[in-house]
Design a protein around this motif. Sequence first.
Motif, PDB file in Angstrom:
ATOM      1  N   THR A 188     -16.903  50.572 -30.582  1.00 58.47           N
ATOM      2  CA  THR A 188     -17.439  49.832 -31.733  1.00 58.47           C
ATOM      3  C   THR A 188     -17.373  48.329 -31.481  1.00 58.47           C
ATOM      4  O   THR A 188     -18.266  47.580 -31.866  1.00 58.47           O
ATOM      5  CB  THR A 188     -16.625  50.176 -32.992  1.00 58.47           C
ATOM      6  OG1 THR A 188     -16.671  51.594 -33.170  1.00 58.47           O
ATOM      7  CG2 THR A 188     -17.174  49.474 -34.220  1.00 58.47           C
ATOM      8  N   ALA A 189     -16.307  47.908 -30.833  1.00 53.11           N
ATOM      9  CA  ALA A 189     -16.069  46.469 -30.657  1.00 53.11           C
ATOM     10  C   ALA A 189     -16.919  45.845 -29.573  1.00 53.11           C
ATOM     11  O   ALA A 189     -17.179  44.643 -29.572  1.00 53.11           O
ATOM     12  CB  ALA A 189     -14.585  46.236 -30.335  1.00 53.11           C
ATOM     13  N   GLN A 190     -17.373  46.646 -28.619  1.00 53.38           N
ATOM     14  CA  GLN A 190     -17.854  46.059 -27.364  1.00 53.38           C
ATOM     15  C   GLN A 190     -19.177  45.291 -27.450  1.00 53.38           C
ATOM     16  O   GLN A 190     -19.383  44.345 -26.696  1.00 53.38           O
ATOM     17  CB  GLN A 190     -17.943  47.139 -26.279  1.00 53.38           C
ATOM     18  CG  GLN A 190     -19.060  48.149 -26.478  1.00 53.38           C
ATOM     19  CD  GLN A 190     -18.998  49.293 -25.465  1.00 53.38           C
ATOM     20  OE1 GLN A 190     -18.129  49.349 -24.602  1.00 53.38           O
ATOM     21  NE2 GLN A 190     -19.931  50.214 -25.580  1.00 53.38           N
ATOM     22  N   GLY A 191     -20.052  45.679 -28.370  1.00 54.56           N
ATOM     23  CA  GLY A 191     -21.396  45.114 -28.364  1.00 54.56           C
ATOM     24  C   GLY A 191     -21.448  43.596 -28.445  1.00 54.56           C
ATOM     25  O   GLY A 191     -22.059  42.932 -27.592  1.00 54.56           O
ATOM     26  N   ALA A 192     -20.791  43.032 -29.448  1.00 52.20           N
ATOM     27  CA  ALA A 192     -20.870  41.589 -29.649  1.00 52.20           C
ATOM     28  C   ALA A 192     -20.188  40.836 -28.514  1.00 52.20           C
ATOM     29  O   ALA A 192     -20.625  39.748 -28.111  1.00 52.20           O
ATOM     30  CB  ALA A 192     -20.233  41.210 -30.992  1.00 52.20           C
ATOM     31  N   TRP A 193     -19.124  41.426 -27.982  1.00 49.46           N
ATOM     32  CA  TRP A 193     -18.402  40.785 -26.861  1.00 49.46           C
ATOM     33  C   TRP A 193     -19.257  40.811 -25.599  1.00 49.46           C
ATOM     34  O   TRP A 193     -19.316  39.832 -24.846  1.00 49.46           O
ATOM     35  CB  TRP A 193     -17.068  41.509 -26.657  1.00 49.46           C
ATOM     36  CG  TRP A 193     -16.124  40.889 -25.673  1.00 49.46           C
ATOM     37  CD1 TRP A 193     -15.640  41.473 -24.538  1.00 49.46           C
ATOM     38  CD2 TRP A 193     -15.509  39.593 -25.749  1.00 49.46           C
ATOM     39  NE1 TRP A 193     -14.783  40.634 -23.892  1.00 49.46           N
ATOM     40  CE2 TRP A 193     -14.679  39.461 -24.613  1.00 49.46           C
ATOM     41  CE3 TRP A 193     -15.589  38.521 -26.650  1.00 49.46           C
ATOM     42  CZ2 TRP A 193     -13.927  38.312 -24.359  1.00 49.46           C
ATOM     43  CZ3 TRP A 193     -14.839  37.375 -26.394  1.00 49.46           C
ATOM     44  CH2 TRP A 193     -14.021  37.274 -25.277  1.00 49.46           C
ATOM     45  N   ALA A 194     -19.948  41.915 -25.387  1.00 49.54           N
ATOM     46  CA  ALA A 194     -20.844  42.014 -24.232  1.00 49.54           C
ATOM     47  C   ALA A 194     -21.990  41.019 -24.351  1.00 49.54           C
ATOM     48  O   ALA A 194     -22.464  40.478 -23.352  1.00 49.54           O
ATOM     49  CB  ALA A 194     -21.405  43.435 -24.111  1.00 49.54           C
TER      50      ALA A 194
ATOM     51  N   LEU B 222      -9.150  31.611 -22.682  1.00 49.12           N
ATOM     52  CA  LEU B 222      -8.290  30.435 -22.495  1.00 49.12           C
ATOM     53  C   LEU B 222      -7.524  30.101 -23.771  1.00 49.12           C
ATOM     54  O   LEU B 222      -6.386  29.634 -23.704  1.00 49.12           O
ATOM     55  CB  LEU B 222      -9.111  29.234 -22.002  1.00 49.12           C
ATOM     56  CG  LEU B 222      -9.058  29.062 -20.484  1.00 49.12           C
ATOM     57  CD1 LEU B 222      -9.730  30.211 -19.764  1.00 49.12           C
ATOM     58  CD2 LEU B 222      -9.676  27.737 -20.073  1.00 49.12           C
ATOM     59  N   GLU B 223      -8.147  30.375 -24.911  1.00 51.21           N
ATOM     60  CA  GLU B 223      -7.426  30.163 -26.171  1.00 51.21           C
ATOM     61  C   GLU B 223      -6.283  31.176 -26.300  1.00 51.21           C
ATOM     62  O   GLU B 223      -5.179  30.830 -26.728  1.00 51.21           O
ATOM     63  CB  GLU B 223      -8.394  30.272 -27.352  1.00 51.21           C
ATOM     64  CG  GLU B 223      -7.755  30.118 -28.720  1.00 51.21           C
ATOM     65  CD  GLU B 223      -7.135  28.746 -28.978  1.00 51.21           C
ATOM     66  OE1 GLU B 223      -7.460  27.785 -28.257  1.00 51.21           O
ATOM     67  OE2 GLU B 223      -6.309  28.641 -29.913  1.00 51.21           O
ATOM     68  N   ILE B 224      -6.545  32.411 -25.908  1.00 54.43           N
ATOM     69  CA  ILE B 224      -5.470  33.417 -25.924  1.00 54.43           C
ATOM     70  C   ILE B 224      -4.314  32.935 -25.034  1.00 54.43           C
ATOM     71  O   ILE B 224      -3.147  32.962 -25.433  1.00 54.43           O
ATOM     72  CB  ILE B 224      -5.999  34.783 -25.433  1.00 54.43           C
ATOM     73  CG1 ILE B 224      -7.045  35.357 -26.395  1.00 54.43           C
ATOM     74  CG2 ILE B 224      -4.841  35.775 -25.249  1.00 54.43           C
ATOM     75  CD1 ILE B 224      -7.802  36.584 -25.853  1.00 54.43           C
ATOM     76  N   LEU B 225      -4.647  32.486 -23.836  1.00 48.97           N
ATOM     77  CA  LEU B 225      -3.604  32.027 -22.913  1.00 48.97           C
ATOM     78  C   LEU B 225      -2.869  30.804 -23.470  1.00 48.97           C
ATOM     79  O   LEU B 225      -1.648  30.681 -23.312  1.00 48.97           O
ATOM     80  CB  LEU B 225      -4.223  31.717 -21.542  1.00 48.97           C
ATOM     81  CG  LEU B 225      -4.586  32.961 -20.718  1.00 48.97           C
ATOM     82  CD1 LEU B 225      -5.531  32.604 -19.575  1.00 48.97           C
ATOM     83  CD2 LEU B 225      -3.318  33.629 -20.182  1.00 48.97           C
TER      84      LEU B 225
ATOM     85  N   LEU C 142      -9.293  36.750 -30.960  1.00 50.64           N
ATOM     86  CA  LEU C 142     -10.606  37.411 -31.000  1.00 50.64           C
ATOM     87  C   LEU C 142     -11.141  37.459 -32.428  1.00 50.64           C
ATOM     88  O   LEU C 142     -12.314  37.160 -32.680  1.00 50.64           O
ATOM     89  CB  LEU C 142     -10.505  38.820 -30.418  1.00 50.64           C
ATOM     90  CG  LEU C 142     -10.397  38.887 -28.882  1.00 50.64           C
ATOM     91  CD1 LEU C 142      -9.852  40.248 -28.438  1.00 50.64           C
ATOM     92  CD2 LEU C 142     -11.758  38.628 -28.224  1.00 50.64           C
ATOM     93  N   GLY C 143     -10.280  37.842 -33.345  1.00 52.15           N
ATOM     94  CA  GLY C 143     -10.695  37.922 -34.747  1.00 52.15           C
ATOM     95  C   GLY C 143     -11.119  36.568 -35.293  1.00 52.15           C
ATOM     96  O   GLY C 143     -12.167  36.445 -35.943  1.00 52.15           O
ATOM     97  N   GLU C 144     -10.341  35.547 -35.009  1.00 50.81           N
ATOM     98  CA  GLU C 144     -10.674  34.202 -35.495  1.00 50.81           C
ATOM     99  C   GLU C 144     -11.995  33.710 -34.909  1.00 50.81           C
ATOM    100  O   GLU C 144     -12.718  32.947 -35.531  1.00 50.81           O
ATOM    101  CB  GLU C 144      -9.571  33.209 -35.124  1.00 50.81           C
ATOM    102  CG  GLU C 144      -8.302  33.398 -35.939  1.00 50.81           C
ATOM    103  CD  GLU C 144      -7.160  32.547 -35.396  1.00 50.81           C
ATOM    104  OE1 GLU C 144      -7.433  31.476 -34.818  1.00 50.81           O
ATOM    105  OE2 GLU C 144      -6.000  32.970 -35.529  1.00 50.81           O
TER     106      GLU C 144
END
Lengths: 560, 560
Positions: free
Chosen positions: A99-105, A117-120, A251-253
């Motif tokens: 479900t999550a992958q589409g927008a990220w792809a 980089l923000e996660i890191l 990711l959510g933000e």
Amino acid sequence: MAAVDELIERHQETLTRALTALGERDYWSPYPEFPKAYGEGAAEEGKLAFEALLGSTFALPGQPATGELEGTEASPYGLELDISYPRSEVDELLAAARTAQGAWAAATPAARAAVCLEILARINARSHEMALAVQHTTGQAAAMAFQAGGPHAQDRGLEAVAYAYAEQTKLPAEAGWTKPQGKRDPLVLRKRFVVVPRGTALMIGCNTFPTWNGYPGLFASLATGNPVVVKPHPRAVLPLALTVRIAREVLGEAGFDPNLVTLAAERDREGIAKTLALHPDVRIIDYTGSTEFGDWLEQNAKQALVYTEKAGVNTVVIDSTDDYKGMLSNLAFALSLYTGQMCTTPQNLLIPRGGITTDQGPKSYDEVVADLARSIEGLLGDDARAAAILGAVVNPDVLQRSAAAASGEYGDLALAPRVVTSQEFPGATIRTPALIKVEAHKPDDRAVFLTECFGPVFFAVAVDSAQDAVELLRQSVIEHGAMTATGYTTSGEVEQQLIQACLDSGVCLSLNLTGGVYPNQTAAFSDLHGTGANPAANAAYTDAAFVANRFRVVEIRHQA
Amino acid sequence: MAAVDELIERHQETLTRALTALGERDYWSPYPEFPKAYGEGAAEEGKLAFEALLGSTFALPGQPATGELEGTEASPYGLELDISYPRSEVDELLAAARTAQGAWAAATPAARAAVCLEILARINARSHEMALAVQHTTGQAAAMAFQAGGPHAQDRGLEAVAYAYAEQTKLPAEAGWTKPQGKRDPLVLRKRFVVVPRGTALMIGCNTFPTWNGYPGLFASLATGNPVVVKPHPRAVLPLALTVRIAREVLGEAGFDPNLVTLAAERDREGIAKTLALHPDVRIIDYTGSTEFGDWLEQNAKQALVYTEKAGVNTVVIDSTDDYKGMLSNLAFALSLYTGQMCTTPQNLLIPRGGITTDQGPKSYDEVVADLARSIEGLLGDDARAAAILGAVVNPDVLQRSAAAASGEYGDLALAPRVVTSQEFPGATIRTPALIKVEAHKPDDRAVFLTECFGPVFFAVAVDSAQDAVELLRQSVIEHGAMTATGYTTSGEVEQQLIQACLDSGVCLSLNLTGGVYPNQTAAFSDLHGTGANPAANAAYTDAAFVANRFRVVEIRHQA
């Protein structure tokens, strides 16, 4: 997408600098390795945050879960962790990833790099908290847990993100194509090249370096557009649970589905890794751990790309030195650091039976062994200092091997292990190294030292000559694998032989280290960790091959 | 090494230009595709060279051989080839590769690239001879055999060499590393990064495009330092035998062991490919051919990296066009070219049952099918012209499928195949395409058109709507694989749906081609051939992923 644009701008300079570093291979890191660099109060804040986790139920809001998994972790320092994690069904995690992958792809490589980089950056800001999580799951000493579990792991994650960005942007997003046709009009096409992620990735974490060994695969897969299911080692969940939670928040933000990164916690030997690894949705697997399971993954998870780091037997060839004291202290530290529980720690020291030449005159095999033993004893003579270098024994298997060495099971002891007591953690399990004398040509001895003996057990192997040592190194790497090789020699000829043996067998070589760099340490943006060219690992951190096949490119061409 | 230095200088400009082309993806080729560009007398010279091969024993001086293999080839044009090739034992070829590999592995990436470019230059100079070798093994018509078997194949080889060079030189050969230590002296290391080839490569050639599909893997492996055993298709040995002989000559002249490239000719179904593929020495395999054997290689050759191109079902979605005539003539040519015997030829044309809109008004499904049939008939009405486009039927399996189509076995014929007679080659087997009307939703029809029907058999598939067509395309690629997808639409909405379906299923898309570029053609340095993202292939020509894992890097670091 305003949030993403802002992240791209915020991290552009770091990404650009990282890309330069990849090509230069000089020292560089954006994440300070000194705890004090994180500011007044950061250590205390991290400690409070860590303590608040103890005895708690670790929340991962939004991740599908069917219940709780209670306390699979046991601090090697004796601290009660007692943390419960969400229990999730494999099918639900994979459905959530789909479900999550589409927008990220569909996001650009630049957008994905910026989110990573923000996660890191957020993980980096919480390095004190992460250090305690790493210390109390892996047994690493505080200083090492901070560096290796924090900034150095973040370096390896950033390195993977930079490679991922570079590989994904190698083809232009758009291109024109004009082919002359003599007197006729040229043929003209417009072309687009679109990065297509491979599919859901599985990252299987290890007990000793959950973040350092986990981040390269995690970030390489995520930055190339793939959802990632993180399956931590049951004894080292917390560092990856924190990582997953931070990734989900970012990711959510940024407007993406947090289920792009999920945690698949399990009880020891529950087998969730096997179930995940064989699922048709799982297209990429990163694994660090035993040869047995690594080989199983390579043989059975045929629907996936499988990147493994497994067991090996690391070797030092000692031929001669112009800094005998420096060599001994370098080796003493290398063998002691984290109780030999690094995949890069040398295990076998090959020493000519007839002795070696040094700046302090010739030294016999027995003298070298005795001097090394003394050097280790000196380094670890004080319990507090010993604990700060050794950390703690990570699990009962390692403790058992230390005990077996102490009982003489592996051979004659040149140095017996000793129990170290920690004032800070009276419940900590701490042992000093055992050094065992063996003969290269005795079959019984070979059976022992040519098997990985993970932990604080080392073999001083008597060989006929430097050439004999070089050949043994070559054969050992080819047959048993190795993450590192080390050599000490003042002879140009032996150096060339050593280099050739390492090229032939495919292992990285550290030569004549006598100062503050140790054979078991590799630095991101400069050193390769492993080679992928011998049985110890089929990949290296990090090169183009580690990243380039995690996505594919689809071309769309139009007549112009 | 003077010879090598001279080669480096000679080919530097071509390599540099090729590297630029890889990044730009505009049209570029150093190898002229027009036969006349090769000078006065070149055609005649090539013809004489080819004729001298007929009935001969093909010599590969220096390659270990135990005897001769007689005439496994049969020209689709009826010409007697009757060429014998050396018969070699697998173990001897692999032993010779082991002996040869050291000096080649030790050469620099620049030296290897230069030797490969010299091989390609010599092949290029003999393009007329190669064209006849390709024509009389594959059945390609003369013009196509010249281009696709000669310069276009050489382009793909050069592309692989350029990628190989780029990937091998991504890390600097040497680097310094200086890590500040506050007030203390910095830590300083010197580092070397050495490319280590993976090991012997096996290239398994195909019947239809022995050079075009063979050169990417052959040159990618060779340029990254690996010996290559070339296992040609028993019916298409000559083009690769010539290639191997030229490669051996250049390698020998440059001071390397010619056994870096050897030929493993065999009788049909002798099984030498399986023996080679499972040998522990073989570490890389490139394969083009049936899904059955490709899948077998992927599942069983676990010691090797396996790059496959297998079968697929290529689809055209026809929704609407503003150039009806151009669309019909483009499709007619695409289906006719080389008798549909390209892995990229469209097989299924999805046409809405309710018809399509065009610049010539609405056209019903039946009208579109009839107009396409007429367009093919017009294109191939004259036997000489038909033969020049169709070439000949490559093997009895294809002929059988044409006959089955003619007998109505696959469904109602909208266009029946016809026998074409060649004046030049009265013994040639030539057939025009069959066009068959089928229904997307009839299970019996689906079973037929959703299987690869390699050769001159095409299906006009009636679908409910453009959306129905897009969904069928998506599912077809996911389940059955495809090398190409094609679309005709004037609707922005349908175009977006088509693009998304191709991204989802991982297939390259050609949109609205109505001129001189056809969906089954891809150009080196610009177009990707395949994606590696659907079941038809696990790799693409050529990207970094195709090359980057054919070698590994070993780091040697010294204390400075």
